[in-house]
Design a protein around this motif. Structure first.
Motif, mmCIF file in Angstrom:
data_model
loop_
_atom_site.group_PDB
_atom_site.id
_atom_site.type_symbol
_atom_site.label_atom_id
_atom_site.label_comp_id
_atom_site.label_asym_id
_atom_site.label_seq_id
_atom_site.Cartn_x
_atom_site.Cartn_y
_atom_site.Cartn_z
ATOM 1 N N ASP A 145 0.834 -1.209 0.000
ATOM 2 C CA ASP A 145 0.000 0.000 0.000
ATOM 3 C C ASP A 145 0.866 1.255 0.000
ATOM 4 O OD1 ASP A 145 -2.547 1.238 0.008
ATOM 5 O OD2 ASP A 145 -2.434 1.550 2.169
ATOM 6 N N LYS A 146 2.136 1.119 0.425
ATOM 7 C CA LYS A 146 3.091 2.226 0.411
ATOM 8 C C LYS A 146 4.035 2.140 -0.785
ATOM 9 C CE LYS A 146 3.034 2.520 5.463
ATOM 10 N NZ LYS A 146 3.794 2.236 6.713
ATOM 11 N N GLN A 147 3.625 1.377 -1.807
ATOM 12 C CA GLN A 147 4.368 1.232 -3.059
ATOM 13 C C GLN A 147 5.652 0.412 -2.921
ATOM 14 O OE1 GLN A 147 2.592 2.320 -5.745
ATOM 15 N NE2 GLN A 147 1.151 2.871 -4.132
ATOM 16 N N THR A 180 7.588 -3.286 -2.967
ATOM 17 C CA THR A 180 7.358 -4.540 -3.669
ATOM 18 C C THR A 180 7.006 -5.634 -2.663
ATOM 19 O OG1 THR A 180 9.654 -5.286 -3.524
ATOM 20 C CG2 THR A 180 9.065 -3.886 -5.414
#
Length: 237
Positions: free
Chosen positions: A100-102, A104
């Motif tokens: 959700d925080k980009q 991986t």
């Protein structure tokens, strides 16, 4: 790698522990996920899967008999947009929050290791399915102790782009029963995916060891639309 029968893999192992299967249907239209849990202790067997939003969580079948909830109560499946996360522990939340925080899939798991349940040091197995624009890929991860050494963690991630129709990958926590329990070894097994959701669900459930099986979750996701069907079977009813 040889294509294996999932039924035979399950039937021949009395205690694979917890297992994840991700793959694609034979007609190529459906992404397939399965997650099962097994148990040897009364605490591990005292569980059921229940739906929780688009995912599921475990809960005690008999709350009065719940002993230690720390490693048995968690959300095995959560959905983040076009990603479906499947794991054998509370690292589901770690992956969800990281992605959700980009971050991986692999980066999200960097803060986690195997479970603190020596002498077994149960591996953390995780999977993520990504469906977007009619395309589908998935990845699997295992975090395990290095030869039962609690000071050393081995990390493996396996990514599968454009999965082959009628095939999946199967990863589970234990190679079989034992004391301590031997951790899974090698690349996730290449297994056949066949049938509709009900026949596939029944095949998995019927081939899990009768004494040790606890719960099963299966989801078929339409790759074109993202709509899905889910089946849950609990031994405790």
């Amino acid at each position: 790698m040889k294509l294996l029968s999932l039924a035979e893999e399950l039937k021949s192992n009395s205690y694979p522990g917890r297992g994840i299967v991700l793959g694609k249907s034979k007609d190529g239209k459906t992404a397939v996920a399965a997650y099962f849990i097994m148990g040897r202790s009364s605490n591990s067997r005292n569980r059921v899967f229940v739906e929780d939003g688009e995912g599921i969580r475990t809960q005690a079948f008999d709350p009065d008999k719940l002993e230690d909830p720390s490693l048995i109560i968690y959300s095995p499946v959560r959905v983040l947009g076009n990603k479906t996360i499947v794991t054998n522990g509370d690292q589901t939340d770690t992956i969800y929050e990281g992605m959700d925080k980009q971050m991986t899939f692999e980066q999200s798991l960097r803060s986690r290791t195997f479970e603190p349940d020596g002498p077994n040091y149960t591996p953390r197995i995780s999977g993520v399915m990504h469906i977007e624009g009619g395309n589908y890929n998935f990845a699997l991860s295992i975090l395990k102790s290095s030869d039962q050494n609690p000071e050393s963690c081995s990390r493996f991630t396996y990514a599968y782009e454009t999965p082959i129709c009628g095939e999946g990958r199967f990863i589970h926590t234990y190679m079989g029963d034992g004391n301590p329990l031997p951790s899974f070894e090698g690349e996730p097994k290449r297994v056949e995916i066949d049938g509709d959701i009900d026949s596939f669900t029944n095949m998995v459930w019927e081939n899990l060891n009768e004494d040790n099986k606890v719960s099963l979750f299966v989801r078929f996701i339409d790759i074109a639309t993202g709509t899905y069907e889910t089946r849950i079977i609990n031994k405790n009813q």
